[in-house]
Write a protein that holds these residues in place. Structure first.
Motif, PDB file in Angstrom:
ATOM      1  N   ARG A  32      -5.660  -6.794   4.088  1.00 29.66           N
ATOM      2  CA  ARG A  32      -6.144  -5.628   3.344  1.00 29.66           C
ATOM      3  C   ARG A  32      -5.378  -4.334   3.609  1.00 29.66           C
ATOM      4  NH1 ARG A  32     -11.100  -6.604   3.880  1.00 29.66           N
ATOM      5  NH2 ARG A  32     -11.351  -7.412   1.770  1.00 29.66           N
ATOM      6  N   THR A  88       0.824  -1.209   0.000  1.00 24.41           N
ATOM      7  CA  THR A  88       0.000   0.000   0.000  1.00 24.41           C
ATOM      8  C   THR A  88       0.861   1.263   0.000  1.00 24.41           C
ATOM      9  OG1 THR A  88      -1.630   1.260   1.251  1.00 24.41           O
ATOM     10  CG2 THR A  88      -0.160  -0.143   2.529  1.00 24.41           C
ATOM     11  N   ASP A  97      -9.522 -11.001  -3.435  1.00 22.93           N
ATOM     12  CA  ASP A  97     -10.838 -11.351  -2.904  1.00 22.93           C
ATOM     13  C   ASP A  97     -10.991 -12.872  -2.898  1.00 22.93           C
ATOM     14  OD1 ASP A  97     -11.481 -12.131  -5.538  1.00 22.93           O
ATOM     15  OD2 ASP A  97     -12.311 -10.155  -5.988  1.00 22.93           O
ATOM     16  N   THR A 152      -6.338  -5.527  -2.459  1.00 20.46           N
ATOM     17  CA  THR A 152      -6.498  -6.753  -1.689  1.00 20.46           C
ATOM     18  C   THR A 152      -7.146  -7.836  -2.541  1.00 20.46           C
ATOM     19  OG1 THR A 152      -6.888  -5.385   0.249  1.00 20.46           O
ATOM     20  CG2 THR A 152      -7.398  -7.730   0.444  1.00 20.46           C
ATOM     21  N   ASP A 186      -9.162  -9.950   5.301  1.00 20.99           N
ATOM     22  CA  ASP A 186      -9.335  -8.656   5.985  1.00 20.99           C
ATOM     23  C   ASP A 186      -8.043  -8.221   6.675  1.00 20.99           C
ATOM     24  OD1 ASP A 186     -11.955  -8.521   5.178  1.00 20.99           O
ATOM     25  OD2 ASP A 186     -12.794  -9.213   7.095  1.00 20.99           O
TER      26      ASP A 186
END
Length: 552
Positions: A320, A153, A328, A326, A317
């Motif tokens: 993430r 990120t 799925d 992220t 989660d």
């Protein structure tokens, strides 16, 4: 390893030690005992490392979390675990260099203070590992971190880099058992203990074991019996002495599997603290990424732990905040669960229970049980156990496992894959895979191609697996079932359920010819395994359309 010959040895000899359970601790203890000159039997109700020991996070480490607890609580016991772990990390990598190697891990941080805190801790971690040849960790700025792992990120402040060890757990346990076999131990998989016989003083003299493949039974005579069954230890303890109280609190941990593109890096991610206080890793392994693990009480020991929908959501989660995009649920390609053998403590939180080991001697029956522990310190656990064996037999001997290369490890040179390629004309990826899987015995696999040139064929273009490997695994590594090959000798089941199901018929044909299966028996083995794989998809809450299992 010749299972038929070893099975006959079980009834024809009297052993000094009969070890029940062929995971990390049991196989490690068998090697230690055999190298000390004791007469050893090693048996398991399933395959070698078919339970907890093949379902780890594949890390060899001192334990960053233990270090943090040691510092925060001034807990010297936790600090000893870290120091022992780091010392054993070096030994694990040295003794089987084809199966273990250093791994870079990054922890993205979201403030300068957090980065400083992590850096101080990992500097201390590196200090305890200062005698290792591992690269040194350091604090990376955002640009440096993104260069190493582009999928992180951009919201992070920076990242802290450090190094630990990564290994192939199932094959490491197999190498331990194989090495024990070559040191003189009688190693037999699929041999379940169904009962014990005692002498007039209540001491164990004989174990009754049943062949899980044929139904045949055998009486194993031994001076001592060692219980190395991990989370199942209480069942064996109570079989030997029903008056014993439970000592194990099982804890379930699962991993899910994502494509390698999730990280696009050879580095792993350490998530140091989740919302509920756990530690989670995202680790490249082959062409996949393993994400785990969870930590929850588990009581249903009669059923294999599997990935469940809420666990998929929890791990996704947790990942993430650390990735720009992220994955799925549709990206999940497989998953696996294991059961940790935590020793019972007065504390109620499984995350806080002691993970160190204990050697328990029951004077009423004579049973020795190795309780608790973790993969990294398997050798120390085995050494402690066999030290006590020597005392009880009044025949002590020194352990020789610290510098003993495992099968495939001695004089290992990865670059030898090029010689394999030149000599046998095999694809480069297959030759590299052979070296990383079989070490200095890779050429023994390739030599089978001289007998049967068709065995040089890959099972599928997308993977390096050769048909010759199946034959070698049956003849030399005691592979008896389809799952032995696809889940443990190879790690395909752990990484891709769909592809595993597609390859099952090919592997079934090769094993049927080698083991003399009837046509109907072979078909039934294929159906059963494919049904099991389909059940994993269903229990994880993944759609059949995604897995395409229904059409296999």
């Amino acid at each position: 390893m010749n299972r038929e010959q070893n099975w006959k040895r079980l009834s024809g000899e009297t052993f000094d030690v009969c070890i029940i359970g062929a995971g990390a601790s049991g196989a490690g203890a068998a090697l230690d005992a055999a190298l000390r000159g004791y007469r050893v039997a090693l048996i398991d109700r399933g395959d070698i490392a078919s339970e907890t020991s093949s379902r780890s996070t594949k890390l060899i480490h001192g334990g960053v979390r233990y270090l943090e607890q040691a510092v925060k609580k001034l807990d010297l016991a936790q600090l000893r675990q870290v120091r022992h772990g780091l010392a054993e990390r070096r030994t694990v990598l040295r003794n089987a260099p084809h199966l273990a190697h250093p791994l870079a891990l990054m922890t993205p941080v979201f403030s300068a203070f957090e980065g400083l805190y992590m850096s101080i801790g990992l500097t201390l971690y590196s200090y305890f590992a200062r005698h290792d040849a591992f690269p040194k960790g350091r604090w990376l700025n955002r640009a440096q971190a993104l260069e190493r792992m582009p999928t992180l990120t951009p919201q992070m402040h920076s990242a802290v880099l450090y190094y630990d060890g990564q290994f192939n757990d199932a094959r490491y346990a197999l190498a331990l058992a194989h090495s024990a076999d070559e040191a003189g131990a009688a190693v037999v998989n699929y041999a379940a203990v169904t009962g014990f016989k005692h002498d007039v003083n209540g001491q164990l003299t004989t174990a009754t074991a049943q062949d899980q493949l044929t139904g045949e039974t055998v009486a194993i005579r031994s001076k001592l019996f060692l219980n190395c069954t991990g989370p199942y230890a209480d069942a064996v303890r109570r079989m030997a002495n029903p008056a014993l109280d439970p000592r194990i609190r099982p804890s379930k941990g699962v991993h899910l599997v994502l494509p390698r593109e999730t990280l696009r890096s050879d580095c792993a991610i350490l998530i140091p603290k989740t919302a509920d206080g756990r530690v989670v890793f995202a680790i490249p392994f082959g062409d996949k990424v393993f994400v785990g693990t969870t930590d929850n009480d588990y009581s249903d020991l009669n059923h294999e732990p599997v990935l469940e929908p809420q666990e998929v959501d929890y791990l996704l989660d947790t990942l993430r905040p650390y990735l720009a995009k992220t994955p799925d649920r549709a990206d999940v390609q497989a998953g696996f669960g294991g059961i940790r053998p935590l020793i019972v403590s007065s504390r109620t939180d499984t995350k806080a229970l002691l993970r160190d080991h204990e050697v328990e001697h029951d004077p009423a029956s004579g049973l020795l049980s190795l309780l608790g522990g973790k993969w990294t310190t398997y050798r120390l656990m085995a050494q402690d156990l066999i030290d006590q064996v020597g005392q009880l037999l009044s025949n002590p001997a020194q352990s020789a496992t610290e510098t003993h290369f495992l099968v495939g490890g001695e004089n290992y040179q990865f670059a030898a894959w090029q010689t394999l390629q030149q000599r046998y004309g095999l694809p480069a990826d297959s030759c590299q895979h052979l070296m990383r899987t079989y070490g200095n015995r890779a050429e023994r696999v390739a030599q089978l191609i001289l007998e049967q040139p068709a065995l040089a064929q890959k099972l599928t273009a997308s993977q390096p697996f050769l048909q010759a490997e199946v034959i070698y695994q049956v003849r030399e590594e005691m592979a008896m079932t389809l799952r032995d090959v696809l889940a443990r000798r190879w790690r395909l089941e752990l990484s891709d359920w769909q592809l595993t199901a597609q390859l099952v018929p090919q592997v079934g044909d090769l094993m049927a010819a080698e083991l003399g299966w009837s046509e109907e028996h072979g078909r039934q083995q294929v159906r059963n395994y494919q049904s099991l794989l389909a059940s994993f998809v269903k229990q994880a809450g993944l759609t059949p359309e995604r897995s395409e299992m229904a059409s296999v």
